[in-house]
Write a protein that holds these residues in place. Structure first.
Motif, PDB file in Angstrom:
ATOM      1  N   GLY A   1       0.817  -1.214   0.000  1.00  0.00           N
ATOM      2  CA  GLY A   1       0.000   0.000   0.000  1.00  0.00           C
ATOM      3  C   GLY A   1       0.844   1.254   0.000  1.00  0.00           C
ATOM      4  N   GLU A   2       1.949   1.243   0.772  1.00  0.00           N
ATOM      5  CA  GLU A   2       2.835   2.400   0.808  1.00  0.00           C
ATOM      6  C   GLU A   2       3.493   2.628  -0.546  1.00  0.00           C
ATOM      7  OE1 GLU A   2       4.464   2.538   5.398  1.00  0.00           O
ATOM      8  OE2 GLU A   2       5.170   0.941   4.088  1.00  0.00           O
ATOM      9  N   SER A   3       3.913   1.554  -1.208  1.00  0.00           N
ATOM     10  CA  SER A   3       4.558   1.701  -2.516  1.00  0.00           C
ATOM     11  C   SER A   3       3.581   2.250  -3.550  1.00  0.00           C
ATOM     12  CB  SER A   3       5.134   0.368  -2.992  1.00  0.00           C
ATOM     13  OG  SER A   3       4.114  -0.554  -3.328  1.00  0.00           O
ATOM     14  N   ARG A   4       2.292   1.933  -3.392  1.00  0.00           N
ATOM     15  CA  ARG A   4       1.297   2.483  -4.323  1.00  0.00           C
ATOM     16  C   ARG A   4       1.194   3.989  -4.152  1.00  0.00           C
ATOM     17  NH1 ARG A   4      -3.906   1.009  -7.329  1.00  0.00           N
ATOM     18  NH2 ARG A   4      -2.436  -0.502  -8.079  1.00  0.00           N
ATOM     19  N   LYS A   5       1.238   4.473  -2.919  1.00  0.00           N
ATOM     20  CA  LYS A   5       1.194   5.921  -2.703  1.00  0.00           C
ATOM     21  C   LYS A   5       2.429   6.594  -3.308  1.00  0.00           C
ATOM     22  CE  LYS A   5       0.425   5.487   1.803  1.00  0.00           C
ATOM     23  NZ  LYS A   5       0.174   5.860   3.219  1.00  0.00           N
ATOM     24  N   VAL A   6       3.582   5.967  -3.167  1.00  0.00           N
ATOM     25  CA  VAL A   6       4.810   6.514  -3.756  1.00  0.00           C
ATOM     26  C   VAL A   6       4.689   6.568  -5.277  1.00  0.00           C
ATOM     27  CG1 VAL A   6       7.282   6.130  -4.102  1.00  0.00           C
ATOM     28  CG2 VAL A   6       6.264   5.747  -1.844  1.00  0.00           C
ATOM     29  N   PHE A   7       4.129   5.510  -5.860  1.00  0.00           N
ATOM     30  CA  PHE A   7       3.990   5.456  -7.313  1.00  0.00           C
ATOM     31  C   PHE A   7       3.042   6.542  -7.816  1.00  0.00           C
ATOM     32  CE2 PHE A   7       2.037   3.154 -11.095  1.00  0.00           C
ATOM     33  CZ  PHE A   7       3.077   3.466 -11.946  1.00  0.00           C
ATOM     34  N   ILE A   8       1.930   6.745  -7.118  1.00  0.00           N
ATOM     35  CA  ILE A   8       0.996   7.808  -7.511  1.00  0.00           C
ATOM     36  C   ILE A   8       1.687   9.164  -7.427  1.00  0.00           C
ATOM     37  CG2 ILE A   8      -1.189   8.951  -6.993  1.00  0.00           C
ATOM     38  CD1 ILE A   8      -2.139   6.314  -5.757  1.00  0.00           C
ATOM     39  N   ALA A   9       2.425   9.377  -6.337  1.00  0.00           N
ATOM     40  CA  ALA A   9       3.136  10.648  -6.176  1.00  0.00           C
ATOM     41  C   ALA A   9       4.124  10.866  -7.313  1.00  0.00           C
ATOM     42  CB  ALA A   9       3.863  10.663  -4.828  1.00  0.00           C
ATOM     43  N   ARG A  10       4.817   9.818  -7.697  1.00  0.00           N
ATOM     44  CA  ARG A  10       5.804   9.910  -8.779  1.00  0.00           C
ATOM     45  C   ARG A  10       5.128  10.248 -10.113  1.00  0.00           C
ATOM     46  NH1 ARG A  10      10.962   8.514 -10.304  1.00  0.00           N
ATOM     47  NH2 ARG A  10      11.166   7.375 -12.274  1.00  0.00           N
ATOM     48  N   LEU A  11       3.980   9.642 -10.375  1.00  0.00           N
ATOM     49  CA  LEU A  11       3.259   9.957 -11.607  1.00  0.00           C
ATOM     50  C   LEU A  11       2.855  11.428 -11.643  1.00  0.00           C
ATOM     51  CD1 LEU A  11       0.872   6.878 -12.096  1.00  0.00           C
ATOM     52  CD2 LEU A  11       3.041   7.348 -13.249  1.00  0.00           C
ATOM     53  N   LEU A  12       2.381  11.947 -10.520  1.00  0.00           N
ATOM     54  CA  LEU A  12       1.970  13.348 -10.478  1.00  0.00           C
ATOM     55  C   LEU A  12       3.151  14.279 -10.701  1.00  0.00           C
ATOM     56  CD1 LEU A  12      -0.562  13.244  -7.513  1.00  0.00           C
ATOM     57  CD2 LEU A  12      -1.094  13.647  -9.920  1.00  0.00           C
ATOM     58  N   MET A  13       4.347  13.866 -10.250  1.00  0.00           N
ATOM     59  CA  MET A  13       5.526  14.709 -10.450  1.00  0.00           C
ATOM     60  C   MET A  13       5.964  14.776 -11.905  1.00  0.00           C
ATOM     61  SD  MET A  13       8.125  14.474  -7.246  1.00  0.00           S
ATOM     62  CE  MET A  13       9.141  15.698  -8.083  1.00  0.00           C
ATOM     63  N   HIS A  14       5.501  13.856 -12.727  1.00  0.00           N
ATOM     64  CA  HIS A  14       5.812  13.910 -14.156  1.00  0.00           C
ATOM     65  C   HIS A  14       5.033  15.016 -14.866  1.00  0.00           C
ATOM     66  CE1 HIS A  14       8.522  10.564 -14.960  1.00  0.00           C
ATOM     67  NE2 HIS A  14       7.834   9.807 -14.127  1.00  0.00           N
ATOM     68  N   LEU A  15       4.083  15.623 -14.176  1.00  0.00           N
ATOM     69  CA  LEU A  15       3.257  16.695 -14.758  1.00  0.00           C
ATOM     70  C   LEU A  15       2.630  16.253 -16.081  1.00  0.00           C
ATOM     71  CD1 LEU A  15       5.716  19.682 -14.127  1.00  0.00           C
ATOM     72  CD2 LEU A  15       3.953  18.794 -12.602  1.00  0.00           C
ATOM     73  N   PRO A  16       1.875  15.152 -16.091  1.00  0.00           N
ATOM     74  CA  PRO A  16       1.312  14.638 -17.347  1.00  0.00           C
ATOM     75  C   PRO A  16       0.211  15.537 -17.897  1.00  0.00           C
ATOM     76  CG  PRO A  16       0.386  13.457 -15.494  1.00  0.00           C
ATOM     77  CD  PRO A  16       1.458  14.346 -14.934  1.00  0.00           C
ATOM     78  N   ARG A  17      -0.021  15.421 -19.209  1.00  0.00           N
ATOM     79  CA  ARG A  17      -1.131  16.142 -19.833  1.00  0.00           C
ATOM     80  C   ARG A  17      -2.470  15.470 -19.502  1.00  0.00           C
ATOM     81  NH1 ARG A  17       0.501  19.503 -24.052  1.00  0.00           N
ATOM     82  NH2 ARG A  17       2.650  20.163 -23.665  1.00  0.00           N
ATOM     83  N   LEU A  18      -2.453  14.142 -19.357  1.00  0.00           N
ATOM     84  CA  LEU A  18      -3.640  13.390 -18.956  1.00  0.00           C
ATOM     85  C   LEU A  18      -3.190  12.311 -17.985  1.00  0.00           C
ATOM     86  CD1 LEU A  18      -6.693  12.616 -19.290  1.00  0.00           C
ATOM     87  CD2 LEU A  18      -5.938  11.014 -21.077  1.00  0.00           C
ATOM     88  N   LEU A  19      -3.907  12.171 -16.869  1.00  0.00           N
ATOM     89  CA  LEU A  19      -3.610  11.133 -15.888  1.00  0.00           C
ATOM     90  C   LEU A  19      -4.791  10.161 -15.849  1.00  0.00           C
ATOM     91  CD1 LEU A  19      -1.740  10.022 -13.684  1.00  0.00           C
ATOM     92  CD2 LEU A  19      -2.945  11.492 -12.041  1.00  0.00           C
ATOM     93  N   ILE A  20      -4.498   8.886 -16.106  1.00  0.00           N
ATOM     94  CA  ILE A  20      -5.513   7.839 -16.064  1.00  0.00           C
ATOM     95  C   ILE A  20      -5.372   7.101 -14.740  1.00  0.00           C
ATOM     96  CG2 ILE A  20      -6.400   5.745 -17.147  1.00  0.00           C
ATOM     97  CD1 ILE A  20      -5.294   6.744 -19.801  1.00  0.00           C
ATOM     98  N   LEU A  21      -6.425   7.100 -13.947  1.00  0.00           N
ATOM     99  CA  LEU A  21      -6.435   6.438 -12.649  1.00  0.00           C
ATOM    100  C   LEU A  21      -7.329   5.218 -12.740  1.00  0.00           C
ATOM    101  CD1 LEU A  21      -6.804   9.569 -10.318  1.00  0.00           C
ATOM    102  CD2 LEU A  21      -4.715   8.357 -10.939  1.00  0.00           C
ATOM    103  N   ASP A  22      -6.704   4.053 -12.850  1.00  0.00           N
ATOM    104  CA  ASP A  22      -7.432   2.786 -12.982  1.00  0.00           C
ATOM    105  C   ASP A  22      -7.435   2.100 -11.621  1.00  0.00           C
ATOM    106  OD1 ASP A  22      -8.504   0.341 -13.631  1.00  0.00           O
ATOM    107  OD2 ASP A  22      -7.241   0.010 -15.384  1.00  0.00           O
ATOM    108  N   ASP A  23      -8.597   2.095 -10.974  1.00  0.00           N
ATOM    109  CA  ASP A  23      -8.763   1.509  -9.639  1.00  0.00           C
ATOM    110  C   ASP A  23      -7.725   2.077  -8.673  1.00  0.00           C
ATOM    111  OD1 ASP A  23      -9.915  -0.057  -7.709  1.00  0.00           O
ATOM    112  OD2 ASP A  23      -8.759  -1.836  -8.195  1.00  0.00           O
ATOM    113  N   PRO A  24      -7.700   3.404  -8.463  1.00  0.00           N
ATOM    114  CA  PRO A  24      -6.612   4.029  -7.704  1.00  0.00           C
ATOM    115  C   PRO A  24      -6.596   3.694  -6.220  1.00  0.00           C
ATOM    116  CG  PRO A  24      -8.330   5.630  -8.171  1.00  0.00           C
ATOM    117  CD  PRO A  24      -8.669   4.399  -8.953  1.00  0.00           C
TER     118      PRO A  24
END
Length: 526
Positions: free
Chosen positions: A168-191
């Motif tokens: 669960g902790e690694s999932r939070k880290v992964f979400i945080a890392r995706l947000l830091m990429h500043l994407p144009r579109l973020l797809i959240l599949d079963d977040p």
């Protein structure tokens, strides 16, 4: 126009899906794709992110680039990012070659810390051979780093290596890392999969903040209607790899086909149905158990002041816990409470068990027993096992691997073993998927396959770590009913881990609650 699908047909697992689908997402719109487990919603999301090929049609993208022609295909692979159980798995597999690696590699120097993964220099890596000049707004990345660390309360994890934190902790880290990429579109599949209640609430607040800022636009994918954030006003409902209905939220939820499919909360849920095959399997199980089980009032697990420490971090502190034959326990606690570490000791994956006063199946750990002798008595399903079970083998072979406790099948099964595996698949209504590649199955079908793998050898102890994670109501009810049937008719012992109390089977008799590595409750079910 932001993204437009023109008469597309998706090619996935050698099959065509969403034939002749057209759809448009306009600028400043946030959408959700809703559907049951296996309905195809993740397939559609992957196609939008260019992770799956098209058999026909075209997807066009316009990300406000003034120099780009109308509807240009995007070129930067990081402009659309996906959070899903699959991408989370791929993220973790970069740092661990096998699923026990996190317990055997605590001194590895090449494993990055959480802080390393959230450094802006790590985020904006660029090949030295690229001729395009890299323009980096360092302040924007530093500000985003602070935001995501505050959002998920990651301060206490920053100095830990990524494979040493919980799922669960690694999932939070992964979400945080995706947000830091500043994407144009973020797809959240079963977040919310794998997150405890507090983490789910914090992520929900963060998603609401992203929606309010419209940065980045979101495509939310879920099988739970109640998970859809309030700010998402457009829905696409899918079923059987086709679009049922799409449009504004109110219109879609009133659609009769949508309501009949999966959105009516009082719709009778699919339950596990007993069959002659299932009855015969349980009779065989009881006979095998009576022959091979330990005699008398035996303690399967006995821990006395068990402690686990890594560096300056104490993961478990003075755990005293006894599990007797026939008891069924729920193991509860927040992300990082120590649940996974505790299970790793029981599953003979963690060498720290040898440094503690700890007995399994009546024998002290480190007194000459083989880890394979221990594993032969235990059936297991866990997020970690699922992550590393991305093997090019059939569904039937995956079940057969349970006889050997291997991730993948490397031994020849006997005719009798193969027949037992087939019976378990039939008992779970999976007989039509025997020869399907495991990786091609839906998440729910994969979970049933792994559950059959855990049961195929008639274990004394069944360890299920979040077995209902990422499943819709139909699959959750099916698995919980199945477990209650097995517990009612066999002497099997059960350890069941979940973040949702509503998922705890009726057959659970006891519970152990952990909080920051300590047992705060140990006794009858409350």
């Amino acid at each position: 126009m932001f993204i437009r699908l023109d008469d597309i047909t998706i090619q996935a697992n050698q099959k065509n899906s969403f034939e002749h689908t057209s759809w448009q997402i306009d600028k400043d719109q946030n959408w959700a794709i809703i559907g049951e487990t296996g309905s195809g919603k993740s397939t559609l999301a992957k196609a939008i992110a260019r992770k799956l090929p098209l058999q026909g049609g075209q997807i066009w993208y316009d990300f406000n680039d003034p120099d780009a022609p109308e509807g240009r295909p995007f070129l930067n692979a990081r402009e659309i990012l996906i959070l899903s159980p699959e991408t989370h798995s791929q993220f973790l597999q970069q740092y661990a070659a096998y699923h026990q690696a996190r317990w055997h590699s605590f001194e590895a120097d090449d494993i990055p810390t959480v802080s390393d993964l959230l450094n802006w220099q790590n985020i904006v890596r660029q090949s030295p051979f690229e001729v395009v000049k890299m323009v980096v707004d360092e302040e924007a990345y530093l500000q985003k780093r602070k935001e995501v660390i505050d959002l998920f309360k990651l301060d206490y994890l920053l100095d830990r290596k990524i494979i040493h934190v919980s799922h669960g902790e690694s999932r939070k880290v992964f979400i945080a890392r995706l947000l830091m990429h500043l994407p144009r579109l973020l797809i959240l599949d079963d977040p919310y999969s794998g997150l405890d209640q507090e983490s789910r609430e914090r992520l929900a607040s963060g998603i609401q903040a992203l929606i309010a800022r419209r940065d980045p636009p979101l495509l939310f994918v879920t099988s739970r209607l109640e998970d859809i954030p309030d700010g998402i006003n457009y829905l696409m409902a899918v079923k059987d790899n086709r679009v049922l209905c799409c449009g504004d939220r109110e219109t879609v939820l009133k659609n009769e086909a949508v309501k009949a499919s999966f959105l009516v909360k009082d719709k009778p849920q699919k339950r596990f149905e007993r069959s002659s095959v299932f009855d015969a399997l349980l009779k065989t199980y009881s006979a095998d158990y009576a022959e091979g089980a330990l005699k008398g009032d035996v303690e399967l697990i006995h821990m006395r002041d068990v402690c686990v420490t890594y560096g300056n971090v104490q993961v478990l502190k003075n755990i005293n816990w006894t599990v007797k034959q026939g008891e069924r326990w729920a193991l509860l606690g927040h992300n990082g409470a120590g649940k996974t570490t505790l299970l790793s000791l029981i599953l003979a994956d963690n060498p720290k068990s040898y440094a503690n006063d700890f007995y399994l199946f009546g024998q002290k750990r480190g007194s000459g027993e083989s880890i394979w002798e221990i594993k032969q008595k235990i059936g297991v399903v866990s997020p970690e096992l699922h992550i590393f079970y991305r093997k090019s083998i059939s569904c039937l072979e995956a079940v057969c691997s349970g006889f050997f406790d291997s991730v993948g099948l490397y031994n020849q099964c006997s005719t009798e073993q193969t027949e037992i595996a087939r019976r378990w698949l039939k008992a779970m209504n999976m007989q039509n998927h025997e020869q399907d590649p495991f990786y091609s199955l839906s998440t729910g079908q994969q979970r049933l396959t792994l559950l059959a793998r855990a049961l195929v050898k008639n274990p004394q102890l069944l360890v299920l770590d979040e077995p209902c994670q990422a499943l819709d109501d139909e699959y959750r009810f099916f698995i919980i009913d199945l477990l209650d049937q097995i517990c009612a008719r066999t002497p099997i012992s059960l350890l069941f881990v979940t973040h949702y109390r509503s998922e705890i089977p009726a057959s659970i008799t006891h519970q152990l609650n952990l909080d920051h590595g300590q047992a705060i409750y140990n006794g009858p079910r409350t």
